[in-house]
Design a protein around this motif. Structure first.
Motif, PDB file in Angstrom:
ATOM      1  N   ASP A 175       0.806  -1.219   0.000  1.00  0.00           N
ATOM      2  CA  ASP A 175       0.000   0.000   0.000  1.00  0.00           C
ATOM      3  C   ASP A 175       0.842   1.274   0.000  1.00  0.00           C
ATOM      4  OD1 ASP A 175      -2.343  -1.436  -0.086  1.00  0.00           O
ATOM      5  OD2 ASP A 175      -2.744  -1.318   2.068  1.00  0.00           O
ATOM      6  N   THR A 176       2.152   1.160   0.253  1.00  0.00           N
ATOM      7  CA  THR A 176       3.016   2.344   0.180  1.00  0.00           C
ATOM      8  C   THR A 176       3.194   2.806  -1.264  1.00  0.00           C
ATOM      9  OG1 THR A 176       5.084   1.075  -0.041  1.00  0.00           O
ATOM     10  CG2 THR A 176       4.317   1.580   2.207  1.00  0.00           C
ATOM     11  N   GLY A 177       2.967   1.908  -2.215  1.00  0.00           N
ATOM     12  CA  GLY A 177       3.171   2.246  -3.616  1.00  0.00           C
ATOM     13  C   GLY A 177       4.610   2.144  -4.076  1.00  0.00           C
ATOM     14  N   VAL A 178       5.502   1.750  -3.185  1.00  0.00           N
ATOM     15  CA  VAL A 178       6.930   1.669  -3.520  1.00  0.00           C
ATOM     16  C   VAL A 178       7.270   0.352  -4.211  1.00  0.00           C
ATOM     17  CG1 VAL A 178       9.263   1.565  -2.522  1.00  0.00           C
ATOM     18  CG2 VAL A 178       7.588   3.225  -1.650  1.00  0.00           C
ATOM     19  N   PHE A 179       6.553  -0.701  -3.858  1.00  0.00           N
ATOM     20  CA  PHE A 179       6.964  -2.042  -4.261  1.00  0.00           C
ATOM     21  C   PHE A 179       6.153  -2.550  -5.456  1.00  0.00           C
ATOM     22  CE2 PHE A 179       8.054  -1.462   0.174  1.00  0.00           C
ATOM     23  CZ  PHE A 179       9.397  -1.796   0.157  1.00  0.00           C
ATOM     24  N   GLU A 180       6.872  -3.157  -6.396  1.00  0.00           N
ATOM     25  CA  GLU A 180       6.275  -3.665  -7.635  1.00  0.00           C
ATOM     26  C   GLU A 180       6.089  -5.178  -7.615  1.00  0.00           C
ATOM     27  OE1 GLU A 180       8.517  -1.601 -11.069  1.00  0.00           O
ATOM     28  OE2 GLU A 180       9.770  -1.403  -9.268  1.00  0.00           O
ATOM     29  N   VAL A 181       6.672  -5.840  -6.625  1.00  0.00           N
ATOM     30  CA  VAL A 181       6.626  -7.300  -6.538  1.00  0.00           C
ATOM     31  C   VAL A 181       6.433  -7.684  -5.075  1.00  0.00           C
ATOM     32  CG1 VAL A 181       7.916  -9.461  -6.906  1.00  0.00           C
ATOM     33  CG2 VAL A 181       8.169  -7.560  -8.526  1.00  0.00           C
ATOM     34  N   ARG A 193      -3.662 -21.644   2.866  1.00  0.00           N
ATOM     35  CA  ARG A 193      -4.093 -20.679   1.844  1.00  0.00           C
ATOM     36  C   ARG A 193      -4.077 -19.246   2.380  1.00  0.00           C
ATOM     37  NH1 ARG A 193      -6.693 -24.490  -1.488  1.00  0.00           N
ATOM     38  NH2 ARG A 193      -5.402 -26.348  -1.165  1.00  0.00           N
ATOM     39  N   SER A 194      -3.227 -18.989   3.351  1.00  0.00           N
ATOM     40  CA  SER A 194      -3.198 -17.666   3.987  1.00  0.00           C
ATOM     41  C   SER A 194      -3.020 -16.524   2.992  1.00  0.00           C
ATOM     42  CB  SER A 194      -2.056 -17.602   5.010  1.00  0.00           C
ATOM     43  OG  SER A 194      -2.172 -18.570   6.008  1.00  0.00           O
ATOM     44  N   ALA A 195      -2.219 -16.740   1.955  1.00  0.00           N
ATOM     45  CA  ALA A 195      -1.855 -15.639   1.052  1.00  0.00           C
ATOM     46  C   ALA A 195      -2.777 -15.519  -0.151  1.00  0.00           C
ATOM     47  CB  ALA A 195      -0.414 -15.815   0.572  1.00  0.00           C
ATOM     48  N   LEU A 196      -3.848 -16.302  -0.202  1.00  0.00           N
ATOM     49  CA  LEU A 196      -4.708 -16.308  -1.384  1.00  0.00           C
ATOM     50  C   LEU A 196      -5.209 -14.917  -1.747  1.00  0.00           C
ATOM     51  CD1 LEU A 196      -6.323 -17.800  -3.570  1.00  0.00           C
ATOM     52  CD2 LEU A 196      -8.097 -18.212  -1.853  1.00  0.00           C
ATOM     53  N   ASP A 197      -5.828 -14.222  -0.811  1.00  0.00           N
ATOM     54  CA  ASP A 197      -6.381 -12.897  -1.109  1.00  0.00           C
ATOM     55  C   ASP A 197      -5.284 -11.880  -1.395  1.00  0.00           C
ATOM     56  OD1 ASP A 197      -8.973 -13.786  -0.873  1.00  0.00           O
ATOM     57  OD2 ASP A 197      -9.199 -13.156   1.208  1.00  0.00           O
ATOM     58  N   LEU A 198      -4.170 -11.968  -0.659  1.00  0.00           N
ATOM     59  CA  LEU A 198      -3.035 -11.068  -0.904  1.00  0.00           C
ATOM     60  C   LEU A 198      -2.558 -11.217  -2.341  1.00  0.00           C
ATOM     61  CD1 LEU A 198      -0.637  -9.221   0.046  1.00  0.00           C
ATOM     62  CD2 LEU A 198       0.563 -11.356   0.583  1.00  0.00           C
ATOM     63  N   PHE A 199      -2.333 -12.445  -2.768  1.00  0.00           N
ATOM     64  CA  PHE A 199      -1.815 -12.688  -4.110  1.00  0.00           C
ATOM     65  C   PHE A 199      -2.821 -12.262  -5.179  1.00  0.00           C
ATOM     66  CE2 PHE A 199       1.294 -16.369  -2.899  1.00  0.00           C
ATOM     67  CZ  PHE A 199       2.154 -15.437  -2.343  1.00  0.00           C
ATOM     68  N   THR A 201      -5.225 -10.012  -4.989  1.00  0.00           N
ATOM     69  CA  THR A 201      -5.347  -8.553  -5.040  1.00  0.00           C
ATOM     70  C   THR A 201      -4.112  -7.917  -5.670  1.00  0.00           C
ATOM     71  OG1 THR A 201      -6.749  -8.575  -3.060  1.00  0.00           O
ATOM     72  CG2 THR A 201      -5.713  -6.480  -3.647  1.00  0.00           C
ATOM     73  N   ALA A 202      -2.927  -8.419  -5.303  1.00  0.00           N
ATOM     74  CA  ALA A 202      -1.694  -7.888  -5.883  1.00  0.00           C
ATOM     75  C   ALA A 202      -1.694  -8.073  -7.402  1.00  0.00           C
ATOM     76  CB  ALA A 202      -0.487  -8.577  -5.257  1.00  0.00           C
ATOM     77  N   HIS A 203      -2.083  -9.239  -7.837  1.00  0.00           N
ATOM     78  CA  HIS A 203      -2.124  -9.516  -9.277  1.00  0.00           C
ATOM     79  C   HIS A 203      -3.074  -8.552  -9.986  1.00  0.00           C
ATOM     80  CE1 HIS A 203      -2.024 -11.892 -12.961  1.00  0.00           C
ATOM     81  NE2 HIS A 203      -3.346 -11.881 -12.960  1.00  0.00           N
ATOM     82  N   GLU A 204      -4.219  -8.318  -9.395  1.00  0.00           N
ATOM     83  CA  GLU A 204      -5.202  -7.407  -9.997  1.00  0.00           C
ATOM     84  C   GLU A 204      -4.667  -5.985 -10.084  1.00  0.00           C
ATOM     85  OE1 GLU A 204      -8.537  -7.991  -7.462  1.00  0.00           O
ATOM     86  OE2 GLU A 204      -9.177  -9.868  -8.440  1.00  0.00           O
TER      87      GLU A 204
END
Length: 318
Positions: A175-181, A193-199, A201-204
């Motif tokens: 959310d800082t906008g600094v990171f691309e990956v 499956r802890s990271a399912l929503d994180l991944f 949303t990041a992909h989107e």
């Protein structure tokens, strides 16, 4: 393997990425040692894979005095440098003696990595395990996030990533906008499956997604009898029971559980590359074989029915 874009970075990577922490030789963590010759010929096997794997992940903090980076650097120097088409990512780490993770330390960590790897620029640089300090400390003026942004602004780094465990913390950094990956480990596997929503949303959002440790630290590859820990920590017995049930289901389908564990990550539409640690040239070949193993659709449905309850995941949903 088909090369694909890593989010919006402009980098093109294979679905498999070789993780190099085992090449550092950390027997306390992995239970075995890896000498320098074995490490360098393993890197050679990746570079000679004919484009099957074009992505190597390492870190300043892997091994004593950056031994993983040193060994990768030795292999690269024999070839006259980083071959064209190979993407090399590393990570900045705290000072191993003092724990300092300031902005100044980030720059020193980066400079150490350049020297060990024998390169003058890094395509992808991660902030590594930022849970070792507070988010406020990481994002403070003059802190590590600002230092990373400066390195990119100076042209020394192509792209910035954040690599760590806790899902909520990874969201804060994105959310800082600094990171691309974003890279997270052990949190998107057959058992967790802890990271399912994180991944997703990041992909989107066009952020590159790297999923590390698809075997959960070895349990899904070696079996819970040999690797009793999940993600290198003691877990509820239900986790091991689920792993055993999944292995039995895979055996009935005639496939190794490790193949299903790896392909669970590879088949995800929102994961750009899966980071798998390797410790020998044979493991490189075996990993490619597992990735190519045919898995019947019915097995995926059965494995899904055996996932442990969410409250047992590393980061249970709120």
């Amino acid at each position: 393997m088909t090369i694909r874009p890593l989010g919006g970075t402009g980098l093109s990577v294979t679905p498999l990425c070789v993780g190099t922490s085992p090449l550092a030789s950390m027997p306390d963590l992995y239970g075995y040692a890896v000498d320098e010759h074995r490490a360098t010929v393993t890197v050679d096997a990746v570079l000679d894979s004919g484009g099957a794997i074009n992505f190597i992940d390492t870190s300043n903090g892997y091994g004593d005095d950056g031994s993983a980076e040193r060994r990768i650097g030795a292999a690269l120097r024999r070839r006259g440098g980083l071959p064209s088409g190979i993407v090399l990512a590393t990570k900045v780490d705290p000072d191993p003696r003092t724990g300092d993770f300031s902005g100044a330390r980030v720059r020193r960590s980066f400079e150490e990595s350049l020297g060990r790897l024998g390169v003058d620029r890094v395509q992808l640089l991660h902030l590594h395990d930022p849970e070792r300090i507070t988010f406020a400390e990481a994002t403070a003026p003059g802190g590590p996030v600002e230092a990373l942004a400066d390195l990119k602004r100076e042209g020394l780094v192509g792209h910035l990533g954040v690599a760590g465990g806790p899902v909520a913390l990874m969201r804060q950094f994105l959310d800082t906008g600094v990171f691309e990956v974003v890279l997270s480990h052990n949190r998107h596997t057959l058992l967790d499956r802890s990271a399912l929503d994180l991944f997703r949303t990041a992909h989107e959002r066009g952020i590159g997604v790297l999923n590390a440790a698809p075997y959960g630290g070895g349990m899904l590859a070696k079996g819970p009898e040999k690797q009793t820990k999940y993600a290198y920590g003691e877990r509820d017995d239900t986790i091991a029971t689920a792993a055993l049930a999944m292995r039995a289901a895979a055996a009935r389908a005639g496939v190794p559980l490790a193949a299903a564990a790896l392909q669970f990550s590879l088949r995800s539409p929102f994961i750009d590359s899966t980071v798998v640690g390797v410790s020998s040239p044979e493991r490189v070949a075996q990993t490619l074989e597992l990735a190519a193993t045919e898995i019947p659709e019915a097995l995926w449905e059965e494995l899904e029915s055996l996932v442990p309850p969410a409250e047992l995941w590393l980061d249970p949903p709120a």
